[in-house]
Design a protein around this motif. Structure first.
Motif, PDB file in Angstrom:
ATOM      1  N   ILE A 131      -1.501   9.951  17.783  1.00  0.00           N
ATOM      2  CA  ILE A 131      -0.886   9.518  16.372  1.00  0.00           C
ATOM      3  C   ILE A 131      -0.019   8.772  16.308  1.00  0.00           C
ATOM      4  O   ILE A 131       0.819   7.798  16.117  1.00  0.00           O
ATOM      5  CB  ILE A 131      -0.678  10.867  15.511  1.00  0.00           C
ATOM      6  N   ILE A 132       1.293   9.357  17.808  1.00  0.00           N
ATOM      7  CA  ILE A 132       2.154   8.244  17.461  1.00  0.00           C
ATOM      8  C   ILE A 132       2.046   7.091  18.552  1.00  0.00           C
ATOM      9  O   ILE A 132       2.935   5.810  18.030  1.00  0.00           O
ATOM     10  CB  ILE A 132       2.848   9.015  18.736  1.00  0.00           C
ATOM     11  N   LEU A 133       1.270   6.689  19.238  1.00  0.00           N
ATOM     12  CA  LEU A 133       0.613   5.642  19.636  1.00  0.00           C
ATOM     13  C   LEU A 133       0.353   4.788  19.064  1.00  0.00           C
ATOM     14  O   LEU A 133       1.067   3.445  18.639  1.00  0.00           O
ATOM     15  CB  LEU A 133      -0.112   5.405  20.912  1.00  0.00           C
ATOM     16  N   ILE A 134      -0.460   5.026  17.903  1.00  0.00           N
ATOM     17  CA  ILE A 134      -1.350   3.622  17.063  1.00  0.00           C
ATOM     18  C   ILE A 134       0.429   3.670  15.752  1.00  0.00           C
ATOM     19  O   ILE A 134       0.053   2.488  15.720  1.00  0.00           O
ATOM     20  CB  ILE A 134      -2.187   4.985  15.670  1.00  0.00           C
ATOM     21  N   HIS A 135       1.294   5.131  15.185  1.00  0.00           N
ATOM     22  CA  HIS A 135       2.392   4.275  14.428  1.00  0.00           C
ATOM     23  C   HIS A 135       3.367   3.380  15.252  1.00  0.00           C
ATOM     24  O   HIS A 135       3.491   2.121  14.290  1.00  0.00           O
ATOM     25  CB  HIS A 135       2.702   5.657  14.907  1.00  0.00           C
ATOM     26  N   LEU A 136       3.293   3.474  16.572  1.00  0.00           N
ATOM     27  CA  LEU A 136       3.991   2.684  17.422  1.00  0.00           C
ATOM     28  C   LEU A 136       3.751   1.759  17.637  1.00  0.00           C
ATOM     29  O   LEU A 136       4.500  -0.162  17.010  1.00  0.00           O
ATOM     30  CB  LEU A 136       4.647   2.818  18.694  1.00  0.00           C
ATOM     31  N   ILE A 137       2.288   1.430  17.419  1.00  0.00           N
ATOM     32  CA  ILE A 137       1.870  -0.062  17.715  1.00  0.00           C
ATOM     33  C   ILE A 137       1.238  -1.145  16.622  1.00  0.00           C
ATOM     34  O   ILE A 137       2.187  -1.948  16.199  1.00  0.00           O
ATOM     35  CB  ILE A 137       0.503  -0.461  18.332  1.00  0.00           C
ATOM     36  N   SER A 138       1.156   0.164  15.884  1.00  0.00           N
ATOM     37  CA  SER A 138       0.914  -0.673  13.936  1.00  0.00           C
ATOM     38  C   SER A 138       2.524  -1.075  13.314  1.00  0.00           C
ATOM     39  O   SER A 138       2.174  -1.742  12.719  1.00  0.00           O
ATOM     40  CB  SER A 138      -0.076   0.283  13.738  1.00  0.00           C
ATOM     41  N   LYS A 139       2.718   0.225  13.203  1.00  0.00           N
ATOM     42  CA  LYS A 139       4.409  -0.155  12.322  1.00  0.00           C
ATOM     43  C   LYS A 139       5.593  -0.978  13.941  1.00  0.00           C
ATOM     44  O   LYS A 139       6.905  -1.822  12.935  1.00  0.00           O
ATOM     45  CB  LYS A 139       4.927   1.230  12.646  1.00  0.00           C
ATOM     46  N   LYS A 140       5.588  -1.210  14.757  1.00  0.00           N
ATOM     47  CA  LYS A 140       5.996  -1.653  16.017  1.00  0.00           C
ATOM     48  C   LYS A 140       6.964  -0.646  15.320  1.00  0.00           C
ATOM     49  O   LYS A 140       8.757  -2.391  15.353  1.00  0.00           O
ATOM     50  CB  LYS A 140       6.167  -3.480  15.806  1.00  0.00           C
ATOM     51  N   ASN A 141       7.314   0.158  15.913  1.00  0.00           N
ATOM     52  CA  ASN A 141       9.050   1.007  15.557  1.00  0.00           C
ATOM     53  C   ASN A 141       9.162   1.444  16.593  1.00  0.00           C
ATOM     54  O   ASN A 141       9.032   2.340  17.839  1.00  0.00           O
ATOM     55  CB  ASN A 141       8.572   1.736  14.985  1.00  0.00           C
ATOM     56  N   VAL A 142      10.152   0.198  17.243  1.00  0.00           N
ATOM     57  CA  VAL A 142      11.046   0.431  18.327  1.00  0.00           C
ATOM     58  C   VAL A 142      12.000   1.374  18.481  1.00  0.00           C
ATOM     59  O   VAL A 142      13.029   0.992  19.505  1.00  0.00           O
ATOM     60  CB  VAL A 142      10.664  -0.368  19.619  1.00  0.00           C
ATOM     61  N   ASN A 143      12.859   1.335  17.190  1.00  0.00           N
ATOM     62  CA  ASN A 143      14.473   1.741  17.769  1.00  0.00           C
ATOM     63  C   ASN A 143      14.916   2.500  17.855  1.00  0.00           C
ATOM     64  O   ASN A 143      16.050   3.578  19.070  1.00  0.00           O
ATOM     65  CB  ASN A 143      14.745   2.186  15.646  1.00  0.00           C
ATOM     66  N   LEU A 144      13.930   3.732  18.305  1.00  0.00           N
ATOM     67  CA  LEU A 144      13.993   5.351  18.566  1.00  0.00           C
ATOM     68  C   LEU A 144      13.863   4.922  20.527  1.00  0.00           C
ATOM     69  O   LEU A 144      14.912   5.773  20.993  1.00  0.00           O
ATOM     70  CB  LEU A 144      13.533   6.509  18.588  1.00  0.00           C
ATOM     71  N   PHE A 145      13.498   3.645  20.786  1.00  0.00           N
ATOM     72  CA  PHE A 145      13.874   3.596  22.416  1.00  0.00           C
ATOM     73  C   PHE A 145      14.550   2.952  22.664  1.00  0.00           C
ATOM     74  O   PHE A 145      14.869   2.586  24.157  1.00  0.00           O
ATOM     75  CB  PHE A 145      12.343   2.283  22.729  1.00  0.00           C
ATOM     76  N   LYS A 146      16.159   2.748  21.634  1.00  0.00           N
ATOM     77  CA  LYS A 146      17.093   2.541  22.048  1.00  0.00           C
ATOM     78  C   LYS A 146      18.340   3.626  22.228  1.00  0.00           C
ATOM     79  O   LYS A 146      19.137   3.707  22.617  1.00  0.00           O
ATOM     80  CB  LYS A 146      17.119   1.266  21.308  1.00  0.00           C
ATOM     81  N   ASP A 147      17.054   4.334  22.124  1.00  0.00           N
ATOM     82  CA  ASP A 147      18.155   5.574  22.150  1.00  0.00           C
ATOM     83  C   ASP A 147      18.862   6.230  23.432  1.00  0.00           C
ATOM     84  O   ASP A 147      17.008   5.907  24.576  1.00  0.00           O
ATOM     85  CB  ASP A 147      17.561   7.342  21.404  1.00  0.00           C
ATOM     86  N   ASP A 148      19.813   6.340  24.220  1.00  0.00           N
ATOM     87  CA  ASP A 148      20.278   6.932  25.550  1.00  0.00           C
ATOM     88  C   ASP A 148      19.075   7.798  26.210  1.00  0.00           C
ATOM     89  O   ASP A 148      18.846   7.892  27.189  1.00  0.00           O
ATOM     90  CB  ASP A 148      22.037   6.980  25.386  1.00  0.00           C
ATOM     91  N   PHE A 149      18.869   8.797  25.618  1.00  0.00           N
ATOM     92  CA  PHE A 149      18.489  10.014  26.400  1.00  0.00           C
ATOM     93  C   PHE A 149      16.574   9.225  26.256  1.00  0.00           C
ATOM     94  O   PHE A 149      16.613   9.692  27.338  1.00  0.00           O
ATOM     95  CB  PHE A 149      18.474  10.725  25.337  1.00  0.00           C
ATOM     96  N   ILE A 150      16.296   9.284  25.323  1.00  0.00           N
ATOM     97  CA  ILE A 150      15.002   8.510  25.595  1.00  0.00           C
ATOM     98  C   ILE A 150      14.483   7.484  27.009  1.00  0.00           C
ATOM     99  O   ILE A 150      13.617   7.240  27.549  1.00  0.00           O
ATOM    100  CB  ILE A 150      14.685   7.552  24.289  1.00  0.00           C
ATOM    101  N   LYS A 151      16.010   6.244  26.623  1.00  0.00           N
ATOM    102  CA  LYS A 151      15.803   5.469  27.621  1.00  0.00           C
ATOM    103  C   LYS A 151      15.459   5.871  29.619  1.00  0.00           C
ATOM    104  O   LYS A 151      15.062   5.580  30.500  1.00  0.00           O
ATOM    105  CB  LYS A 151      16.827   4.230  28.065  1.00  0.00           C
ATOM    106  N   PHE A 152      16.822   7.285  29.140  1.00  0.00           N
ATOM    107  CA  PHE A 152      17.001   7.383  30.421  1.00  0.00           C
ATOM    108  C   PHE A 152      16.369   8.330  31.522  1.00  0.00           C
ATOM    109  O   PHE A 152      15.276   8.242  32.351  1.00  0.00           O
ATOM    110  CB  PHE A 152      18.425   8.874  30.230  1.00  0.00           C
ATOM    111  N   LEU A 153      14.819   9.153  30.028  1.00  0.00           N
ATOM    112  CA  LEU A 153      13.934  10.038  30.261  1.00  0.00           C
ATOM    113  C   LEU A 153      12.820   8.821  30.726  1.00  0.00           C
ATOM    114  O   LEU A 153      11.880   9.716  31.524  1.00  0.00           O
ATOM    115  CB  LEU A 153      13.431  10.919  28.744  1.00  0.00           C
ATOM    116  N   LEU A 154      12.786   8.073  29.778  1.00  0.00           N
ATOM    117  CA  LEU A 154      11.554   7.058  30.333  1.00  0.00           C
ATOM    118  C   LEU A 154      12.016   6.456  32.163  1.00  0.00           C
ATOM    119  O   LEU A 154      10.856   6.714  32.606  1.00  0.00           O
ATOM    120  CB  LEU A 154      11.540   5.338  30.118  1.00  0.00           C
ATOM    121  N   LEU A 155      12.932   6.351  32.409  1.00  0.00           N
ATOM    122  CA  LEU A 155      13.609   5.577  33.505  1.00  0.00           C
ATOM    123  C   LEU A 155      12.787   7.063  35.137  1.00  0.00           C
ATOM    124  O   LEU A 155      12.367   7.702  35.822  1.00  0.00           O
ATOM    125  CB  LEU A 155      14.551   5.212  33.976  1.00  0.00           C
TER     126      LEU A 155
END
Length: 418
Positions: A29-53
């Motif tokens: 559901i989250i992936l469909i939401h991100l792809i369709s809405k192109k909502n990437v603001n949350l991925f600018k969060d420091d914690f999210i970027k750190f955990l992705l790395l």
């Protein structure tokens, strides 16, 4: 998505298959939401970027230390935990206060029912489903671990210490008509939680409970209350142990076992404890490959090659169950050092200090609901990954799912702070 997140704590009663199925559906559901809405603001969060790395490094390290295709796929699958946190964040960010209260009510009922079932199992030596306790003698008597509906998976204390404490903090902002009733209800819930965790016999769960309270009272600048509360809880443990052999054996006798006057003896006990053997093996593996370790889930295989394990095989301790080999080193620091080297260890320890410094920065802000819940959920996360306590494997389904479920709450309330 709301329903999946709502029932997520319930999925732990049905083991890893149900937990992973729920996470997969949330991820889709989250992936469909991100792809369709192109909502990437949350991925600018420091914690999210750190955990992705962080997760990317674990995945790359699994390829470098190719153990099996299964290990690589499991390392890739770690990204699902981050999407779980994002799912929790999206739901909390999208629903009304009333629906948030439904989360708290549902979790409260679930925790109380699990707790009552554990009391029933403790009293009658089996729970309402006919499940027996754990760590019993050959006649199923003198049992020391009680897990209720979790059956022989002795994880009830871990579940209650994490989901229960999360719910304890959330309860503070339910709108009760009577303030005295609210105080009584919340205090009773916290005390009930403590007693049930004691009954389960999970010492690590009790440590998470106490560490959470310590961090919480420290960040709300009321550490003196923690000292008084700790004194009360200690008296409660001593009092209950007079009527409970299992509580006495799991807590007081365990402490008394280290109470020796000869310093040589106590140092010898520490060195020759099963936890020490795990840590010695993990550190030995770290020294063999200090940069990036031996790869994910490698400890269970590589520990057989260590000097400490070979030494124990030659000694009687090995046949008594005292050995260095296990599925994991029973400490997050040692796990990351042995399996992911200095690089993995730095990711883990930076995560701990990022949480610590974030809470330190907000503790002097004007007090409100979001500050309180950020400190509460953050304190719980710090207690879970506290570097110097025993632990399971960081990326096990149970541990990682609980941590990143709670992390979703932390992320939401942190981003509400102005």
């Amino acid at each position: 998505l709301y329903i999946l997140i709502l029932v997520f704590p319930l999925s732990f009663l049905f083991r890893s298959g149900a937990i992973n199925l729920n996470i997969i559906l949330i991820n889709l559901i989250i992936l469909i939401h991100l792809i369709s809405k192109k909502n990437v603001n949350l991925f600018k969060d420091d914690f999210i970027k750190f955990l992705l790395l962080f997760f990317l490094y674990i995945f790359v390290n699994s390829i470098i230390h190719f153990i099996s295709i299964e290990t690589i796929l499991k390392s890739l699958g770690n990204f699902r935990y981050l999407l779980l946190s994002i799912g929790v964040y999206f739901v909390l960010n999208s629903i009304s206060k009333k629906n948030k209260n439904t989360f708290v009510l549902f979790q409260s009922i679930l925790i109380i029912l699990i707790g009552l079932d554990i009391i029933f199992q403790y009293t009658f030596n089996q729970n309402l489903l006919g499940f027996y306790p754990g760590m019993c003698d050959e006649n199923l008597m003198n049992c020391r671990r009680f897990s209720g509906v979790f059956n022989q998976e002795l994880i009830a204390g871990g579940f209650l210490s994490q989901v229960g404490l999360l719910n304890f903090f959330l309860l503070h902002f339910i709108k009760f008509k009577d303030k005295k009733f609210a105080f009584t209800a919340i205090t009773s819930f916290g005390l009930f939680l403590f007693i049930i965790i004691l009954i389960t016999g999970e010492r690590n769960a009790l440590l998470i409970y106490i560490l959470t309270l310590f961090f919480h009272f420290y960040f709300i600048r009321k550490l003196i209350l923690f000292i008084f509360l700790n004194f009360f809880l200690l008296l409660l443990i001593i009092s209950l142990s007079q009527f409970s052999d299992s509580i006495k054996s799991r807590y007081l006798l365990a402490i008394d076992g280290w109470n020796v006057t000869n310093e040589t003896k106590i140092s010898k006990k520490i060195i020759n404890s099963p936890w020490s053997y795990h840590y010695q093996a993990a550190f030995e593996l770290f020294l063999k490959n200090p940069i990036n370790g031996h790869g994910p889930r490698s400890f269970r295989f590589k520990c057989k090659e260590t000097k400490i394990e070979k030494k124990l095989i030659e000694q009687d301790d090995y046949y008594l169950g005292y050995r260095s080999c296990s599925t994991h080193p029973h400490n997050y620091m040692m796990e990351f050092l042995s399996e992911h080297g200095v690089i993995g260890f730095l990711f883990f320890i930076i995560l701990f200090f990022k949480l610590l410094f974030k809470l330190q920065r907000i503790k002097y802000k004007i007090y409100n609901e979001n500050i309180y819940l950020t400190i509460g959920t953050g304190s719980l996360l710090l207690a879970i990954i506290f570097p110097f306590k025993p632990s399971g494997s960081f990326f096990s389904t149970f541990n990682a799912s609980l941590f990143f479920y709670i992390f979703g709450y932390f992320l939401y309330y942190l981003r509400q702070i102005k």
